[in-house]
Scaffold this active site. Structure first.
Site, PDB file in Angstrom:
ATOM      1  N   GLU A 153      18.598  41.258  22.517  1.00  0.00           N
ATOM      2  CA  GLU A 153      17.850  40.063  23.902  1.00  0.00           C
ATOM      3  C   GLU A 153      17.613  38.818  22.985  1.00  0.00           C
ATOM      4  O   GLU A 153      17.402  39.134  21.966  1.00  0.00           O
ATOM      5  CB  GLU A 153      16.455  40.847  24.273  1.00  0.00           C
ATOM      6  CG  GLU A 153      15.984  39.401  25.279  1.00  0.00           C
ATOM      7  CD  GLU A 153      16.850  39.220  26.376  1.00  0.00           C
ATOM      8  OE1 GLU A 153      16.331  40.088  27.556  1.00  0.00           O
ATOM      9  OE2 GLU A 153      16.678  37.740  26.335  1.00  0.00           O
ATOM     10  N   LYS A 224      22.339  40.530  16.697  1.00  0.00           N
ATOM     11  CA  LYS A 224      20.714  39.767  16.890  1.00  0.00           C
ATOM     12  C   LYS A 224      20.193  39.779  15.606  1.00  0.00           C
ATOM     13  O   LYS A 224      19.653  38.228  15.949  1.00  0.00           O
ATOM     14  CB  LYS A 224      20.166  40.852  17.736  1.00  0.00           C
ATOM     15  CG  LYS A 224      18.533  40.762  17.683  1.00  0.00           C
ATOM     16  CD  LYS A 224      18.487  39.320  19.138  1.00  0.00           C
ATOM     17  CE  LYS A 224      16.905  39.207  18.845  1.00  0.00           C
ATOM     18  NZ  LYS A 224      16.572  37.781  19.247  1.00  0.00           N
ATOM     19  N   PHE A 269      16.928  23.103  15.444  1.00  0.00           N
ATOM     20  CA  PHE A 269      16.453  24.157  14.774  1.00  0.00           C
ATOM     21  C   PHE A 269      16.977  23.107  12.978  1.00  0.00           C
ATOM     22  O   PHE A 269      16.620  23.515  12.359  1.00  0.00           O
ATOM     23  CB  PHE A 269      16.917  25.625  14.735  1.00  0.00           C
ATOM     24  CG  PHE A 269      16.498  26.139  15.977  1.00  0.00           C
ATOM     25  CD1 PHE A 269      16.887  26.052  17.139  1.00  0.00           C
ATOM     26  CD2 PHE A 269      15.361  27.522  14.815  1.00  0.00           C
ATOM     27  CE1 PHE A 269      15.700  26.494  18.238  1.00  0.00           C
ATOM     28  CE2 PHE A 269      14.960  27.844  16.304  1.00  0.00           C
ATOM     29  CZ  PHE A 269      15.968  28.018  18.256  1.00  0.00           C
ATOM     30  N   CYS A 280       9.950  37.563  15.899  1.00  0.00           N
ATOM     31  CA  CYS A 280      11.278  38.139  15.543  1.00  0.00           C
ATOM     32  C   CYS A 280      11.731  37.426  14.618  1.00  0.00           C
ATOM     33  O   CYS A 280      11.852  38.263  13.739  1.00  0.00           O
ATOM     34  CB  CYS A 280      12.103  37.719  16.996  1.00  0.00           C
ATOM     35  SG  CYS A 280      11.338  38.307  18.420  1.00  0.00           S
ATOM     36  N   LYS A 283       9.994  39.389  11.737  1.00  0.00           N
ATOM     37  CA  LYS A 283      10.370  40.937  11.301  1.00  0.00           C
ATOM     38  C   LYS A 283      11.948  40.950  11.148  1.00  0.00           C
ATOM     39  O   LYS A 283      12.267  42.018  10.705  1.00  0.00           O
ATOM     40  CB  LYS A 283       9.961  41.202  12.607  1.00  0.00           C
ATOM     41  CG  LYS A 283      10.611  42.893  13.388  1.00  0.00           C
ATOM     42  CD  LYS A 283       9.510  42.741  14.433  1.00  0.00           C
ATOM     43  CE  LYS A 283      10.034  42.359  15.853  1.00  0.00           C
ATOM     44  NZ  LYS A 283      11.056  43.031  15.953  1.00  0.00           N
ATOM     45  N   ARG A 347       1.906  36.715  17.213  1.00  0.00           N
ATOM     46  CA  ARG A 347       2.387  37.295  16.194  1.00  0.00           C
ATOM     47  C   ARG A 347       2.970  36.957  15.211  1.00  0.00           C
ATOM     48  O   ARG A 347       3.523  35.489  15.587  1.00  0.00           O
ATOM     49  CB  ARG A 347       2.777  38.931  16.808  1.00  0.00           C
ATOM     50  CG  ARG A 347       2.747  39.553  17.446  1.00  0.00           C
ATOM     51  CD  ARG A 347       3.150  40.502  18.108  1.00  0.00           C
ATOM     52  NE  ARG A 347       3.661  39.579  19.270  1.00  0.00           N
ATOM     53  CZ  ARG A 347       4.887  40.668  20.488  1.00  0.00           C
ATOM     54  NH1 ARG A 347       5.519  41.923  19.816  1.00  0.00           N
ATOM     55  NH2 ARG A 347       5.652  40.171  21.432  1.00  0.00           N
TER      56      ARG A 347
HETATM   57  N1  LIG Z   1       8.960  38.743  22.058  1.00  0.00           N
HETATM   58  C1  LIG Z   1      10.666  37.961  22.516  1.00  0.00           C
HETATM   59  O1  LIG Z   1      10.572  36.934  22.053  1.00  0.00           O
HETATM   60  C2  LIG Z   1      11.548  38.894  22.072  1.00  0.00           C
HETATM   61  C3  LIG Z   1      12.598  38.343  22.405  1.00  0.00           C
HETATM   62  C4  LIG Z   1      13.878  38.984  21.818  1.00  0.00           C
HETATM   63  C5  LIG Z   1      13.713  40.443  21.172  1.00  0.00           C
HETATM   64  N2  LIG Z   1      12.387  41.072  21.247  1.00  0.00           N
HETATM   65  C6  LIG Z   1      12.606  42.276  20.864  1.00  0.00           C
HETATM   66  O2  LIG Z   1      12.486  43.108  21.918  1.00  0.00           O
HETATM   67  C7  LIG Z   1      11.196  43.910  21.807  1.00  0.00           C
HETATM   68  C8  LIG Z   1      10.168  44.056  22.622  1.00  0.00           C
HETATM   69  O3  LIG Z   1       9.857  42.680  22.352  1.00  0.00           O
HETATM   70  P1  LIG Z   1       8.312  41.812  22.768  1.00  0.00           P
HETATM   71  O4  LIG Z   1       7.676  41.268  22.555  1.00  0.00           O
HETATM   72  O5  LIG Z   1       8.905  42.716  25.163  1.00  0.00           O
HETATM   73  O6  LIG Z   1       7.055  43.283  23.071  1.00  0.00           O
HETATM   74  P2  LIG Z   1       5.241  44.130  23.807  1.00  0.00           P
HETATM   75  O7  LIG Z   1       4.944  44.534  22.231  1.00  0.00           O
HETATM   76  O8  LIG Z   1       5.353  42.394  24.185  1.00  0.00           O
HETATM   77  O9  LIG Z   1       5.685  45.299  24.510  1.00  0.00           O
HETATM   78  C9  LIG Z   1       6.190  46.311  24.361  1.00  0.00           C
HETATM   79  C10 LIG Z   1       5.731  46.901  25.026  1.00  0.00           C
HETATM   80  O10 LIG Z   1       6.114  48.940  25.140  1.00  0.00           O
HETATM   81  C11 LIG Z   1       5.542  49.113  25.305  1.00  0.00           C
HETATM   82  N3  LIG Z   1       5.672  50.686  24.881  1.00  0.00           N
HETATM   83  C12 LIG Z   1       5.347  51.275  23.625  1.00  0.00           C
HETATM   84  N4  LIG Z   1       5.631  52.374  23.462  1.00  0.00           N
HETATM   85  C13 LIG Z   1       6.069  52.628  24.983  1.00  0.00           C
HETATM   86  C14 LIG Z   1       7.008  53.692  25.006  1.00  0.00           C
HETATM   87  N5  LIG Z   1       6.493  54.795  24.474  1.00  0.00           N
HETATM   88  N6  LIG Z   1       7.301  53.878  26.553  1.00  0.00           N
HETATM   89  C15 LIG Z   1       7.178  52.849  27.775  1.00  0.00           C
HETATM   90  N7  LIG Z   1       6.394  52.013  27.453  1.00  0.00           N
HETATM   91  C16 LIG Z   1       5.969  51.547  25.677  1.00  0.00           C
HETATM   92  C17 LIG Z   1       3.909  48.779  24.968  1.00  0.00           C
HETATM   93  O11 LIG Z   1       2.720  49.446  25.991  1.00  0.00           O
HETATM   94  C18 LIG Z   1       4.403  47.543  25.208  1.00  0.00           C
HETATM   95  O12 LIG Z   1       3.672  46.748  26.813  1.00  0.00           O
HETATM   96  C19 LIG Z   1      11.003  43.993  19.981  1.00  0.00           C
HETATM   97  O13 LIG Z   1      11.850  44.349  19.572  1.00  0.00           O
HETATM   98  C20 LIG Z   1      10.903  42.855  19.897  1.00  0.00           C
HETATM   99  O14 LIG Z   1      12.287  42.374  19.069  1.00  0.00           O
HETATM  100  C21 LIG Z   1      11.466  39.783  22.077  1.00  0.00           C
END
Ligand SMILES: NC(=O)c1ccc[n+]([C@@H]2O[C@H](COP(=O)([O-])OP(=O)(O)OC[C@H]3O[C@@H](n4cnc5c(N)ncnc54)[C@H](O)[C@@H]3O)[C@@H](O)[C@H]2O)c1
Length: 450
Positions: A153, A224, A269, A280, A283, A347
């Site tokens: 993503e 990614k 950037f 992100c 991490k 975060r």
């Molecule tokens: N936030 C961003 O801008 C972004 C952009 C690109 C990629 N990512 C990646 O996407 C992933 C998710 O990021 P995010 O920011 O949405 O995280 P987040 O912490 O906002 O959401 C994760 C969700 O997963 C749920 N969860 C955890 N374990 C679970 C399970 N076993 N079953 C069902 N639900 C479960 C949690 O309760 C939480 O609501 C990460 O790996 C992150 O690096 C994030």
């Protein structure tokens, strides 16, 4: 198509809502029952512009649940979008990914399901998820056909919907041709831009199709990490040049423009200042380094990028010390808590790092954010006493103001009038968000980073 999305955070919820908007039938699943209850009631637990409106527009095509048994058995495509936070050694913590995979082993039932890693996961996770699902199937006496794919993503919080509907590219990685075919079908409306654009998120003129990069699992996973490391490097690079520019009396804004207009470099950037934060970059750069170490490699550019970035936070303290000489017992206002405007995500927000450093040095801190204060109270309860209801109140009687996040509201404040309410007119604009000339005319001692 029938889709399930595991995890309804910033990525999972946006993905689920956008896929439902494109016409798919989507179950969004989260183990956090409080979150699911909010969503069922039509409330979005995060701040993301226009997400509520888009969610309201999709009606019954989008369901929320905390039960795997409800979301998974019928799904043709299952996205995993759970968190992968950093551990102390830089490796991502994969416990949520493990738990989701084990639950999938119990509940997968469709004749053939594509399980898609959308979470940012270390190289090799596709294979690992497949093995976990198979083990879980075996342990529970289950069997159904599935293949694992990677679909990293690239959305940015604050513009997540536009980034999902009009992405620069879609990357899909899988070793199964059938899985890739199903993902093309799922994304066809985005690839061809054949959907009617929502009124609040219009399509740019001439935007007619999206590039699709289809590759193997490991390459998709590494794309990614490489993308985030490159973006982080650009920011740290301009900050490093900015440090030298400050010494030799050169203007970093002019330098950024002068190099950014070179089409081989590009102007995005290249914003000098406080540097990157968020869930992100820190991490993912740590994870990239940790993976390289496993193979006996050093990620030297990435390591330097991290060092330069985190030094910027201490640089804030240095600038304040240079200016105020003594900061213990002074009142300093920090404006902006979220790691960037238009999100409530805290975060690795630089502002929080700065607040903690100031507090450790005996500074009386007041802090404000237009949307992230509720989350801040919850996630940083020990600092909650610093929050005040308005930016005006935060600034009153202060010895210095640190603008940490360039919210529109802060750009638009009447800084001329505010100059009359402070004890000392020191303003550290860490994001180059304010008009320097106007601020100086209003009597502010305007400081900047790096
Ligand atoms: N936030 C961003 O801008 C972004 C952009 C690109 C990629 N990512 C990646 O996407 C992933 C998710 O990021 P995010 O920011 O949405 O995280 P987040 O912490 O906002 O959401 C994760 C969700 O997963 C749920 N969860 C955890 N374990 C679970 C399970 N076993 N079953 C069902 N639900 C479960 C949690 O309760 C939480 O609501 C990460 O790996 C992150 O690096 C994030």
């Amino acid at each position: 198509m029938k889709v399930a999305v595991i995890g309804t955070g910033y990525v999972g919820l946006t993905t689920g809502v956008c896929l439902a908007f494109l016409g798919h039938e989507v179950h969004c699943l989260d183990v956090d029952e409080r979150k699911v209850a909010e969503l069922k009631a039509g409330r979005v637990p995060i701040f993301e512009p226009n997400l509520v409106e888009l969610m309201e527009s999709v009606g019954g095509r989008l369901q929320f649940t905390s039960a795997y048994a409800e979301a998974i058995p019928e799904a043709e495509i299952v996205f995993i979008a759970v968190g992968t936070p950093s551990q102390a050694d830089g490796q991502p913590d994969l416990k949520y990914l493990r738990s989701a995979s084990e639950s999938l082993g119990i509940h997968l039932k469709a004749p053939f399901t594509v399980v898609v890693n959308k979470s940012t996961v270390p190289i090799g996770s596709g294979n690992w998820v497949e093995a976990l699902i198979r083990e879980s199937q075996k342990a529970h006496g289950r069997h159904s056909e599935f293949a694992v794919a990677s679909n990293p993503e690239f959305l940015r919080e604050g513009s997540a919907i536009a980034d999902s509907l009009y992405p620069d590219r879609i990357v899909v990685g899988a070793d199964s041709g059938r899985a890739l075919e199903m993902l093309y079908s799922l994304y066809r409306p985005v690839i061809d831009q054949s959907f009617a654009a929502p009124a609040f998120c219009p399509r740019q003129e001439g935007f007619a199709s999206v590039a699709l990069v289809s590759t193997d699992l490991a390459s998709a996973e590494l794309i990614k990490y490489a993308a985030n490391a490159f973006l982080a490097t650009k920011i740290s690079f301009i900050n490093e040049i900015g440090l030298l520019a400050g010494r030799v009396g050169a203007d970093i804004q002019h330098i950024a423009r002068g190099i950014g207009l070179d089409s081989r470099i590009g102007s995005r950037f290249l914003n000098a200042g406080l540097g990157w934060g968020g869930s992100c970059f820190a991490k993912d750069t740590a994870a990239l380094s940790a993976t390289a170490k496993e193979y006996g490699l050093g990620m030297e550019i990435v390591e330097a990028t991290r060092r330069v970035n985190f030094n910027m936070r201490e640089r804030v303290i240095e600038r304040l010390l240079d200016t105020l000489k003594i900061i213990k017992g002074r009142k300093i206002a920090v404006l902006g808590l979220a790691f960037k405007p238009n999100t409530d995500d805290l975060r690795d927000a630089p502002a929080i790092d700065i607040i903690r450093r100031l507090k450790d040095r005996g500074v009386i801190v007041t802090a404000h954010d237009p949307v992230a204060m509720e989350r801040f109270r919850h996630e940083h309860a020990d600092l909650a006493g610093m929050l005040v209801d308005s930016s005006v109140e935060a600034i009153q009687d202060s010895d210095a103001v640190v603008l940490a996040t360039e919210w529109h509201e802060y750009r638009e404040m009447d800084w001329g009038a505010l100059a009359g309410t402070v004890k000392q007119k020191n303003l550290l604009d860490t994001r180059w968000a304010l008009d320097g000339e106007a601020m100086r005319r209003a009597g502010w001692n305007l400081l900047r980073l790096p």
